[in-house]
Scaffold this active site. Structure first.
Site, PDB file in Angstrom:
ATOM      1  N   SER A  48       1.418 -22.729 -36.398  1.00 23.76           N
ATOM      2  CA  SER A  48       1.807 -24.127 -36.246  1.00 23.76           C
ATOM      3  C   SER A  48       2.998 -24.222 -35.300  1.00 23.76           C
ATOM      4  O   SER A  48       3.899 -23.383 -35.343  1.00 23.76           O
ATOM      5  CB  SER A  48       2.192 -24.716 -37.606  1.00 23.76           C
ATOM      6  OG  SER A  48       2.706 -26.008 -37.418  1.00 23.76           O
ATOM      7  N   LYS A 106       0.311 -28.784 -35.357  1.00 27.26           N
ATOM      8  CA  LYS A 106       1.770 -28.908 -35.350  1.00 27.26           C
ATOM      9  C   LYS A 106       2.163 -29.597 -36.656  1.00 27.26           C
ATOM     10  O   LYS A 106       1.442 -30.483 -37.131  1.00 27.26           O
ATOM     11  CB  LYS A 106       2.200 -29.763 -34.138  1.00 27.26           C
ATOM     12  CG  LYS A 106       3.668 -30.189 -34.127  1.00 27.26           C
ATOM     13  CD  LYS A 106       4.613 -29.026 -33.930  1.00 27.26           C
ATOM     14  CE  LYS A 106       6.090 -29.437 -34.083  1.00 27.26           C
ATOM     15  NZ  LYS A 106       6.992 -28.291 -34.165  1.00 27.26           N
ATOM     16  N   ASN A 154      13.957 -21.806 -30.156  1.00 26.96           N
ATOM     17  CA  ASN A 154      13.525 -23.200 -30.004  1.00 26.96           C
ATOM     18  C   ASN A 154      14.316 -24.107 -30.917  1.00 26.96           C
ATOM     19  O   ASN A 154      14.771 -23.711 -31.989  1.00 26.96           O
ATOM     20  CB  ASN A 154      12.021 -23.329 -30.296  1.00 26.96           C
ATOM     21  CG  ASN A 154      11.721 -23.553 -31.767  1.00 26.96           C
ATOM     22  OD1 ASN A 154      11.787 -24.689 -32.261  1.00 26.96           O
ATOM     23  ND2 ASN A 154      11.409 -22.473 -32.487  1.00 26.96           N
ATOM     24  N   MET A 184      12.873 -27.583 -31.209  1.00 26.79           N
ATOM     25  CA  MET A 184      11.955 -28.647 -30.794  1.00 26.79           C
ATOM     26  C   MET A 184      12.265 -29.957 -31.544  1.00 26.79           C
ATOM     27  O   MET A 184      12.169 -31.035 -30.978  1.00 26.79           O
ATOM     28  CB  MET A 184      10.502 -28.250 -31.074  1.00 26.79           C
ATOM     29  CG  MET A 184      10.079 -26.918 -30.449  1.00 26.79           C
ATOM     30  SD  MET A 184      10.270 -26.866 -28.674  1.00 26.79           S
ATOM     31  CE  MET A 184       8.932 -27.919 -28.166  1.00 26.79           C
ATOM     32  N   GLY A 185      12.596 -29.833 -32.821  1.00 26.49           N
ATOM     33  CA  GLY A 185      12.923 -31.031 -33.602  1.00 26.49           C
ATOM     34  C   GLY A 185      11.699 -31.799 -34.068  1.00 26.49           C
ATOM     35  O   GLY A 185      11.729 -33.022 -34.162  1.00 26.49           O
ATOM     36  N   CYS A 245      11.427 -25.838 -41.626  1.00 29.90           N
ATOM     37  CA  CYS A 245      11.769 -26.258 -40.258  1.00 29.90           C
ATOM     38  C   CYS A 245      13.277 -26.163 -40.057  1.00 29.90           C
ATOM     39  O   CYS A 245      14.043 -26.802 -40.765  1.00 29.90           O
ATOM     40  CB  CYS A 245      11.303 -27.680 -39.972  1.00 29.90           C
ATOM     41  SG  CYS A 245      11.927 -28.204 -38.358  1.00 29.90           S
ATOM     42  N   LYS A 286       4.611 -22.619 -45.991  1.00 36.18           N
ATOM     43  CA  LYS A 286       5.182 -21.794 -44.926  1.00 36.18           C
ATOM     44  C   LYS A 286       6.662 -21.608 -45.232  1.00 36.18           C
ATOM     45  O   LYS A 286       7.415 -22.572 -45.352  1.00 36.18           O
ATOM     46  CB  LYS A 286       4.995 -22.439 -43.554  1.00 36.18           C
ATOM     47  CG  LYS A 286       5.538 -21.544 -42.436  1.00 36.18           C
ATOM     48  CD  LYS A 286       4.858 -21.819 -41.152  1.00 36.18           C
ATOM     49  CE  LYS A 286       5.405 -20.972 -40.031  1.00 36.18           C
ATOM     50  NZ  LYS A 286       4.840 -21.374 -38.751  1.00 36.18           N
ATOM     51  N   GLY A 304       6.078 -12.194 -34.456  1.00 37.49           N
ATOM     52  CA  GLY A 304       6.053 -11.027 -33.577  1.00 37.49           C
ATOM     53  C   GLY A 304       4.685 -10.462 -33.283  1.00 37.49           C
ATOM     54  O   GLY A 304       4.563  -9.292 -32.915  1.00 37.49           O
ATOM     55  N   THR A 350       4.874 -17.414 -30.432  1.00 41.01           N
ATOM     56  CA  THR A 350       5.542 -17.184 -29.142  1.00 41.01           C
ATOM     57  C   THR A 350       4.587 -16.605 -28.096  1.00 41.01           C
ATOM     58  O   THR A 350       4.564 -17.043 -26.935  1.00 41.01           O
ATOM     59  CB  THR A 350       6.754 -16.239 -29.349  1.00 41.01           C
ATOM     60  OG1 THR A 350       7.682 -16.893 -30.231  1.00 41.01           O
ATOM     61  CG2 THR A 350       7.447 -15.916 -28.042  1.00 41.01           C
TER      62      THR A 350
END
Ligand code: HRO
Length: 314
Positions: free
Chosen positions: A23, A47, A71, A73-74, A130, A167, A253, A275
């Site tokens: 995500s 997302k 990141n 991103m917000g 988050c 998550k 990773g 990533t």
């Protein structure tokens, strides 16, 4: 030559490949989700979404170097209605995981109630981790608040009956993983995805003597190959402490077939790519699949069940 099967089963959700997108990366818009739908990713993960669309934090908000990414991103996303409509319209032929991340516990209940009405969702991935919300700078991640998480899950399972996974952020103490596993073991959790990015990292541009991202004074979530040892440790410990019917999805990773193998050896039933997906694009799923199958062939394994969780200690 005997066929090598890299399918997996996340507590009844069947994946033809155990490798899927994470995500947050290239899974926000209709174009991006359609691309994942058509690719060899084993599932489509959206997302993380909120009740109303969000623009996210100011740019620059993502930076990648040779060992990882940072990141902030917000939580930019198109809002839950967009993701539910996408699902109804496109009806993907692979599992669809709706990631949700309300800005408050109340918003999470609203999101879950809405998702509960959608007949085609395979599972919710509830994001408790988050790291980049400017609005919540004085509050910790939900996944680091054991009491709140327990209370929240207790209330949500009173009305939510479909598959749900969580998550989690990375934990750095055995004691914390034991405690979170103890909480999760009390609920009908379907899977645990570990780990989200390492919160509050800082990367510096020495030439300009600046941060590399703008929001939150340059602090952000760290992903990519540099976090793999933390992902493996969290997967391994959760594999030991969680009820055996709770599947683990490894994230953190994954850049090669070897990384996929390591996550599964620690106990993951599937893996997510973040990533490296951003870096390489949609072909990453074909490449990882090929590399992973080639490792299994060399080791004379024919399915992930031949080695899942079977890490030995020297
Ligand atoms: O959008 C983000 O800033 C973000 C989210 Cl929601 C998350 O779960 N993990 C992350 O590294 N970034």
């Amino acid at each position: 030559m005997k066929k090598i099967d890299i399918s997996s089963n996340i507590n009844g959700i069947k994946l033809t490949s155990c490798i899927m997108n994470a995500s947050g990366v290239l899974c926000c818009t209709e174009k991006e989700l359609s691309e994942i739908m058509m690719s060899s990713s084993g599932a489509v993960v959206t997302k993380s979404c909120t009740m109303i669309p969000r623009e996210g934090n100011l740019e620059p908000r993502y930076f990648k170097w040779n060992m990882g990414s940072i990141n902030s991103m917000g939580l930019p996303n198109l809002g839950i209605d967009f993701y539910l409509n996408f699902l109804e319209k496109k009806k993907p032929k692979k599992p669809f995981f709706l990631s949700i991340s309300g800005l408050s516990i109340e918003e999470n209940y609203q999101l879950i109630r809405k998702a509960n009405l959608s007949p085609n969702i395979n599972a919710i991935e509830l994001n408790l981790s988050c790291p980049n919300l400017i609005e919540k700078k004085d509050q910790g991640l939900l996944g680091y608040d054991f009491y709140k998480t327990s209370d929240f899950l207790d209330n949500l399972f009173k009305f939510y009956k479909k598959p749900l996974g969580v998550k989690l952020p990375p934990y750095f103490e055995d004691f914390h993983i034991k405690k979170m596993a103890f909480i999760l073991n009390q609920f009908p959790i379907c899977f645990v995805t570990c780990i989200n990015s390492l919160p509050n990292g800082l990367f510096i541009d020495i030439n300009h003597e600046t941060t590399v991202i703008h929001p939150k004074k340059g602090f952000g979530g760290i992903g990519g190959s540099i976090i793999k040892p933390f992902a493996l440790a969290n997967i391994r410990k959760f594999y030991i402490y969680l009820r055996k019917d709770i599947s683990i999805i490894g994230c953190g990773g994954i850049c090669s077939g070897k990384d996929v193998f390591e996550h599964i050896l620690c106990g993951a039933s599937a893996v997510q790519v973040g990533t490296q997906f951003f870096q390489e694009g949609i072909q990453v799923f074909d490449r990882l699949k090929k590399e992973f199958i080639s490792i299994l062939r060399k080791k004379n394994y024919f399915s992930i069940e031949n080695f899942k969780g079977q890490l030995n200690v020297i």
